[in-house]
Design a protein around this motif. Structure first.
Motif, PDB file in Angstrom:
ATOM      1  N   ALA A 552       0.829  -1.209   0.000  1.00  0.00           N
ATOM      2  CA  ALA A 552       0.000   0.000   0.000  1.00  0.00           C
ATOM      3  C   ALA A 552       0.861   1.256   0.000  1.00  0.00           C
ATOM      4  O   ALA A 552       0.556   2.243  -0.690  1.00  0.00           O
ATOM      5  CB  ALA A 552      -0.929  -0.019   1.213  1.00  0.00           C
ATOM      6  N   GLU A 553       1.957   1.224   0.744  1.00  0.00           N
ATOM      7  CA  GLU A 553       2.856   2.369   0.775  1.00  0.00           C
ATOM      8  C   GLU A 553       3.512   2.598  -0.583  1.00  0.00           C
ATOM      9  O   GLU A 553       3.665   3.746  -1.046  1.00  0.00           O
ATOM     10  CB  GLU A 553       3.916   2.155   1.852  1.00  0.00           C
ATOM     11  N   ALA A 554       3.897   1.489  -1.236  1.00  0.00           N
ATOM     12  CA  ALA A 554       4.527   1.623  -2.551  1.00  0.00           C
ATOM     13  C   ALA A 554       3.544   2.161  -3.589  1.00  0.00           C
ATOM     14  O   ALA A 554       3.887   3.010  -4.413  1.00  0.00           O
ATOM     15  CB  ALA A 554       5.089   0.273  -2.991  1.00  0.00           C
ATOM     16  N   LEU A 555       2.316   1.661  -3.540  1.00  0.00           N
ATOM     17  CA  LEU A 555       1.322   2.127  -4.505  1.00  0.00           C
ATOM     18  C   LEU A 555       0.946   3.581  -4.269  1.00  0.00           C
ATOM     19  O   LEU A 555       0.473   4.257  -5.174  1.00  0.00           O
ATOM     20  CB  LEU A 555       0.072   1.246  -4.428  1.00  0.00           C
ATOM     21  N   ALA A 556       1.155   4.072  -3.061  1.00  0.00           N
ATOM     22  CA  ALA A 556       0.859   5.474  -2.780  1.00  0.00           C
ATOM     23  C   ALA A 556       1.987   6.412  -3.172  1.00  0.00           C
ATOM     24  O   ALA A 556       1.814   7.637  -3.149  1.00  0.00           O
ATOM     25  CB  ALA A 556       0.536   5.635  -1.284  1.00  0.00           C
ATOM     26  N   ASP A 557       3.130   5.853  -3.561  1.00  0.00           N
ATOM     27  CA  ASP A 557       4.262   6.682  -3.952  1.00  0.00           C
ATOM     28  C   ASP A 557       3.944   7.394  -5.279  1.00  0.00           C
ATOM     29  O   ASP A 557       3.464   6.762  -6.224  1.00  0.00           O
ATOM     30  CB  ASP A 557       5.516   5.818  -4.091  1.00  0.00           C
ATOM     31  N   PRO A 558       4.207   8.703  -5.394  1.00  0.00           N
ATOM     32  CA  PRO A 558       3.872   9.431  -6.647  1.00  0.00           C
ATOM     33  C   PRO A 558       4.584   8.855  -7.862  1.00  0.00           C
ATOM     34  O   PRO A 558       3.991   8.776  -8.956  1.00  0.00           O
ATOM     35  CB  PRO A 558       4.317  10.864  -6.351  1.00  0.00           C
ATOM     36  N   PHE A 559       5.855   8.461  -7.709  1.00  0.00           N
ATOM     37  CA  PHE A 559       6.576   7.928  -8.858  1.00  0.00           C
ATOM     38  C   PHE A 559       5.934   6.635  -9.352  1.00  0.00           C
ATOM     39  O   PHE A 559       5.771   6.428 -10.566  1.00  0.00           O
ATOM     40  CB  PHE A 559       8.037   7.702  -8.466  1.00  0.00           C
ATOM     41  N   VAL A 560       5.550   5.747  -8.400  1.00  0.00           N
ATOM     42  CA  VAL A 560       4.931   4.481  -8.801  1.00  0.00           C
ATOM     43  C   VAL A 560       3.582   4.739  -9.452  1.00  0.00           C
ATOM     44  O   VAL A 560       3.227   4.100 -10.456  1.00  0.00           O
ATOM     45  CB  VAL A 560       4.779   3.556  -7.576  1.00  0.00           C
ATOM     46  N   ARG A 561       2.821   5.688  -8.937  1.00  0.00           N
ATOM     47  CA  ARG A 561       1.526   5.998  -9.553  1.00  0.00           C
ATOM     48  C   ARG A 561       1.713   6.525 -10.959  1.00  0.00           C
ATOM     49  O   ARG A 561       0.948   6.168 -11.876  1.00  0.00           O
ATOM     50  CB  ARG A 561       0.793   7.036  -8.691  1.00  0.00           C
ATOM     51  N   GLN A 562       2.761   7.330 -11.167  1.00  0.00           N
ATOM     52  CA  GLN A 562       2.998   7.866 -12.500  1.00  0.00           C
ATOM     53  C   GLN A 562       3.378   6.756 -13.468  1.00  0.00           C
ATOM     54  O   GLN A 562       2.926   6.734 -14.616  1.00  0.00           O
ATOM     55  CB  GLN A 562       4.106   8.934 -12.435  1.00  0.00           C
ATOM     56  N   VAL A 563       4.215   5.804 -12.981  1.00  0.00           N
ATOM     57  CA  VAL A 563       4.594   4.684 -13.838  1.00  0.00           C
ATOM     58  C   VAL A 563       3.380   3.847 -14.189  1.00  0.00           C
ATOM     59  O   VAL A 563       3.220   3.397 -15.337  1.00  0.00           O
ATOM     60  CB  VAL A 563       5.664   3.836 -13.134  1.00  0.00           C
ATOM     61  N   MET A 564       2.480   3.611 -13.224  1.00  0.00           N
ATOM     62  CA  MET A 564       1.284   2.798 -13.483  1.00  0.00           C
ATOM     63  C   MET A 564       0.367   3.496 -14.487  1.00  0.00           C
ATOM     64  O   MET A 564      -0.322   2.834 -15.269  1.00  0.00           O
ATOM     65  CB  MET A 564       0.533   2.557 -12.165  1.00  0.00           C
ATOM     66  N   GLN A 565       0.359   4.823 -14.487  1.00  0.00           N
ATOM     67  CA  GLN A 565      -0.463   5.553 -15.451  1.00  0.00           C
ATOM     68  C   GLN A 565       0.135   5.515 -16.845  1.00  0.00           C
ATOM     69  O   GLN A 565      -0.589   5.437 -17.836  1.00  0.00           O
ATOM     70  CB  GLN A 565      -0.637   7.008 -14.984  1.00  0.00           C
ATOM     71  N   ILE A 566       1.461   5.575 -16.898  1.00  0.00           N
ATOM     72  CA  ILE A 566       2.113   5.546 -18.213  1.00  0.00           C
ATOM     73  C   ILE A 566       1.977   4.179 -18.861  1.00  0.00           C
ATOM     74  O   ILE A 566       1.777   4.064 -20.081  1.00  0.00           O
ATOM     75  CB  ILE A 566       3.592   5.947 -18.082  1.00  0.00           C
ATOM     76  N   PHE A 567       2.065   3.127 -18.009  1.00  0.00           N
ATOM     77  CA  PHE A 567       1.961   1.755 -18.531  1.00  0.00           C
ATOM     78  C   PHE A 567       0.681   1.128 -18.007  1.00  0.00           C
ATOM     79  O   PHE A 567       0.674   0.483 -16.947  1.00  0.00           O
ATOM     80  CB  PHE A 567       3.171   0.917 -18.103  1.00  0.00           C
ATOM     81  N   PRO A 568      -0.429   1.327 -18.742  1.00  0.00           N
ATOM     82  CA  PRO A 568      -1.696   0.741 -18.294  1.00  0.00           C
ATOM     83  C   PRO A 568      -1.593  -0.784 -18.235  1.00  0.00           C
ATOM     84  O   PRO A 568      -0.982  -1.418 -19.102  1.00  0.00           O
ATOM     85  CB  PRO A 568      -2.696   1.204 -19.348  1.00  0.00           C
ATOM     86  N   GLY A 569      -2.217  -1.381 -17.230  1.00  0.00           N
ATOM     87  CA  GLY A 569      -2.192  -2.827 -17.068  1.00  0.00           C
ATOM     88  C   GLY A 569      -0.993  -3.332 -16.295  1.00  0.00           C
ATOM     89  O   GLY A 569      -0.896  -4.539 -16.036  1.00  0.00           O
ATOM     90  N   ALA A 570      -0.069  -2.463 -15.950  1.00  0.00           N
ATOM     91  CA  ALA A 570       1.097  -2.898 -15.181  1.00  0.00           C
ATOM     92  C   ALA A 570       0.682  -3.263 -13.765  1.00  0.00           C
ATOM     93  O   ALA A 570      -0.273  -2.708 -13.216  1.00  0.00           O
ATOM     94  CB  ALA A 570       2.147  -1.796 -15.164  1.00  0.00           C
ATOM     95  N   GLU A 571       1.375  -4.250 -13.162  1.00  0.00           N
ATOM     96  CA  GLU A 571       1.079  -4.717 -11.810  1.00  0.00           C
ATOM     97  C   GLU A 571       2.338  -4.655 -10.959  1.00  0.00           C
ATOM     98  O   GLU A 571       3.454  -4.854 -11.458  1.00  0.00           O
ATOM     99  CB  GLU A 571       0.546  -6.155 -11.821  1.00  0.00           C
ATOM    100  N   LEU A 572       2.117  -4.418  -9.695  1.00  0.00           N
ATOM    101  CA  LEU A 572       3.214  -4.429  -8.741  1.00  0.00           C
ATOM    102  C   LEU A 572       3.333  -5.853  -8.197  1.00  0.00           C
ATOM    103  O   LEU A 572       2.506  -6.321  -7.418  1.00  0.00           O
ATOM    104  CB  LEU A 572       2.941  -3.446  -7.590  1.00  0.00           C
ATOM    105  N   THR A 573       4.348  -6.573  -8.627  1.00  0.00           N
ATOM    106  CA  THR A 573       4.474  -7.988  -8.292  1.00  0.00           C
ATOM    107  C   THR A 573       5.390  -8.243  -7.114  1.00  0.00           C
ATOM    108  O   THR A 573       5.191  -9.207  -6.369  1.00  0.00           O
ATOM    109  CB  THR A 573       5.011  -8.767  -9.506  1.00  0.00           C
TER     110      THR A 573
END
Length: 604
Positions: A552-573
């Motif tokens: 949850a902390e990682a997904l709340a990071d602005p950089f990770v959110r930006q990466v997830m927006q740039i690459f739709p469908g990406a998952e944090l594994t």
């Protein structure tokens, strides 16, 4: 007196009982008193079985009798044996009813229709039937009594189909009475049937036994007795706790009559509308708390003499009988031995008690349990003969605690052959004038001195449950590590004892495996008990929670959110914690070396 007129008006004529009382008062015979209430019928008589279907715990005998009556192969003599209160006399009277049963539709012996009262049933139950004779051999054991009884055997029955002779406690008959009975029993007339009941089957001559069809009425299981008591309590409109019924059933020792008598006694312990609790029954029977007696046994196994004596004094102060406490310890020792030899499923006890006894069994060797059993048997005999039973129990507890860690005969012999210390005793004094190895042979070094240094160091390290997990990892017991991680919800931890709540799906032998491994690795006994309720999270649940928080902390990071927006469908594994690179520090007073490479080249 003659002038007295007793003629009363019909409308004012009192009831017969009141008229008798008034007449007696007129003549001064006695004062008028209210008629007493109907006599109370005890539960054991009130709920006596009226048919074979009501007879509990004797299914094998009932099945055999039904088959015999259905096929017409009815014996001329029956021998009923068993402990007190299992239904011998009741079965004899039911047999007498079945042999002489007759109704409008049934005209043959029948054991299945006793629920419906036949023509002779009431007279037989009330003991006034002319053809059903009941004799108590304890009060009429002489040969003259037997001859008087047998004189009427040759005559045909008056009303019923058979003349039935019920002889209770038949083992009390004299030798001459048995001899008088033998000839009639060997060649009885076709209209005579004999039913014998006894608690001492070995005292009955073999010549009598060989002429009877024998039925051994077994002790009734506590669960069956408890269910019967529950039905009776419901019929009486009384509230009784299930644990209280279990205590009564266990105290009855397989006797239904004893259990019903104890229930009768327990029901009068509370006021109308009250509930009979486990504590009330425990006080009534003078029993120690089951959980506390198991804890006392655990302290004896661990060798804690002081706490064991304090706990015994607490139980004794609450009114527990010393002999009963030792009997409970004997039962716990037997249960632990069964759990170690056969498995926990062999114990007919509540689940929490089974788990604690199984944990104790895993921490103690079989020979040690056998030695404790022998010492407890001796202690039980001493307590019953001692003028001060409480002092006898305390001395027995001291012996048990000091003997808990002593080696057995085989271990002692092996240690002597190998030249090692026996352990368990105090160090022997060293002779001042002797040479090397001149210590007394009778002494022994402390037990800890003979253990491997590695085991001692590991035992001192285990100050928390995390240390236990680390030790399992160190020993690379993968199976145990996975089970501890997934199924152990820790309740309490202290040196030598662990209690936990098993999570759903936990192996039944997890506590025994963990206790055995810890004893093997540390050289000390560990009591590991699986209990119900109060456990913390398992290691797996804790790790899952930490991982969820990190995700949850990682997904709340602005950089990770930006990466997830740039690459739709990406998952944090996966989340990895990368340690920062180490930077080599350069001493401040260290000067760089001069570059003399050019000079060297020139020299070359």
């Amino acid at each position: 007196m003659a002038d007295t007129d007793f003629t009363l008006d019909a409308e004012a004529d009192p009831a017969p009982a009141e008229r008798d009382d008034a007449t007696a008062d007129m003549f001064g015979a006695r004062a008028v008193a209210p008629r007493p209430a109907a006599a109370y019928t005890v539960i054991a008589r009130k709920y006596r079985p009226k048919s074979f279907e009501d007879l509990i715990g004797q299914e094998a005998m009932v099945r055999t009798l039904k088959n015999a009556f259905a096929s017409g192969r009815i014996a001329h003599a029956f021998m009923l044996t068993g402990v007190r209160g299992v239904g011998k006399t009741t079965t004899a009277r039911l047999l007498a009813r079945a042999l002489n049963y007759e109704s409008e539709t049934i005209h043959a012996p029948d054991v299945t229709a006793l629920a419906q009262e036949g023509r002779s049933c009431r007279a037989i139950l009330e003991g006034r039937h002319l053809d059903v004779l009941e004799l108590d051999a304890a009060s009429r054991s002489k040969v003259d009594d037997m001859r008087e009884l047998l004189d009427g055997v040759r005559y045909a029955p008056v009303e019923a189909r058979y003349k039935v002779y019920i002889i209770d406690e038949v083992h009390m008959l004299s030798t001459a009475a048995f001899n008088a009975l033998l000839k009639t029993l060997e060649e009885p007339p076709p209209h005579a049937k004999f039913i014998f009941a006894t608690t001492e089957i070995r005292k009955v001559p073999v010549t009598i036994l060989s002429r009877c069809q024998r039925f051994d009425l077994r002790r009734v299981e506590p669960e069956v007795i408890a269910a019967n008591l529950e039905r009776i309590a419901a019929a009486e409109g009384m509230l009784v706790e299930a644990d209280a019924l279990a205590l009564i059933a266990r105290a009855a020792e397989g006797s239904v009559r004893d259990a019903q008598s104890l229930l009768d006694q327990a029901l009068v312990q509370v006021e109308a509308g009250g509930q009979v609790t486990q504590g009330i029954v425990r006080d009534m029977l003078g029993l120690a708390d089951r959980a506390q007696s198991i804890e006392l046994f655990e302290k004896c196994v661990r060798g804690e003499a002081g706490p064991a004596i304090e706990m015994f004094r607490t139980l004794y102060g609450f009114g527990a009988d010393p002999a009963t406490i030792v009997a409970d310890l004997l039962e716990h020792c037997h249960g632990a031995s069964l759990a170690k030899t056969i498995g926990p499923d062999a114990l007919m006890l509540p689940k929490d008690q089974i788990q604690r006894l199984a944990a104790t069994a895993a921490a103690v060797s079989g020979p040690s349990l056998a030695r404790l059993w022998q010492m407890l048997l001796r202690a039980y005999d001493e307590v019953r003969r001692s003028p001060d039973p409480a002092a006898a129990v305390e001395m027995a507890l001291i012996r048990l605690c000091y003997a808990s860690d002593l080696p057995g005969p085989e271990e002692a012999l092996k240690a002597l052959r190998e030249g090692g210390d026996l352990g368990g005793g105090s160090p022997a004094p060293t002779s001042s004038g002797g040479g090397g190895g001149s210590s007394a042979r009778g002494g022994a070094a402390p037990r800890m001195a003979s253990q491997p240094a590695q085991a001692i160091s590991e035992a001192t390290v285990l100050r928390s449950f995390d240390d236990v997990v680390a030790l399992i990892d160190k020993r690379r017991d993968i199976s145990l590590r996975m089970d501890v991680q997934q199924y152990v919800r820790l309740i309490s931890f202290r040196a030598g004892a662990i209690s936990f709540e098993p999570s759903p799906g936990a192996p039944n032998n997890l506590a025994q495996r963990l206790s055995a491994r810890l004893k093997e690795w540390t050289g000390q006994p560990w009591l590991v008990a699986a209990e119900t309720g109060g456990g913390a999270e398992t290691l797996a649940e804790r790790e899952a929670k930490v991982e969820a928080a990190a995700r949850a902390e990682a997904l709340a990071d602005p950089f990770v959110r930006q990466v997830m927006q740039i690459f739709p469908g990406a998952e944090l594994t996966e989340i990895r914690h990368i340690a920062p690179p180490e930077v080599a520090a350069t001493p401040a007073d260290e000067e760089p070396e001069d570059d003399d490479s050019e000079d060297g080249d020139d020299d070359a």
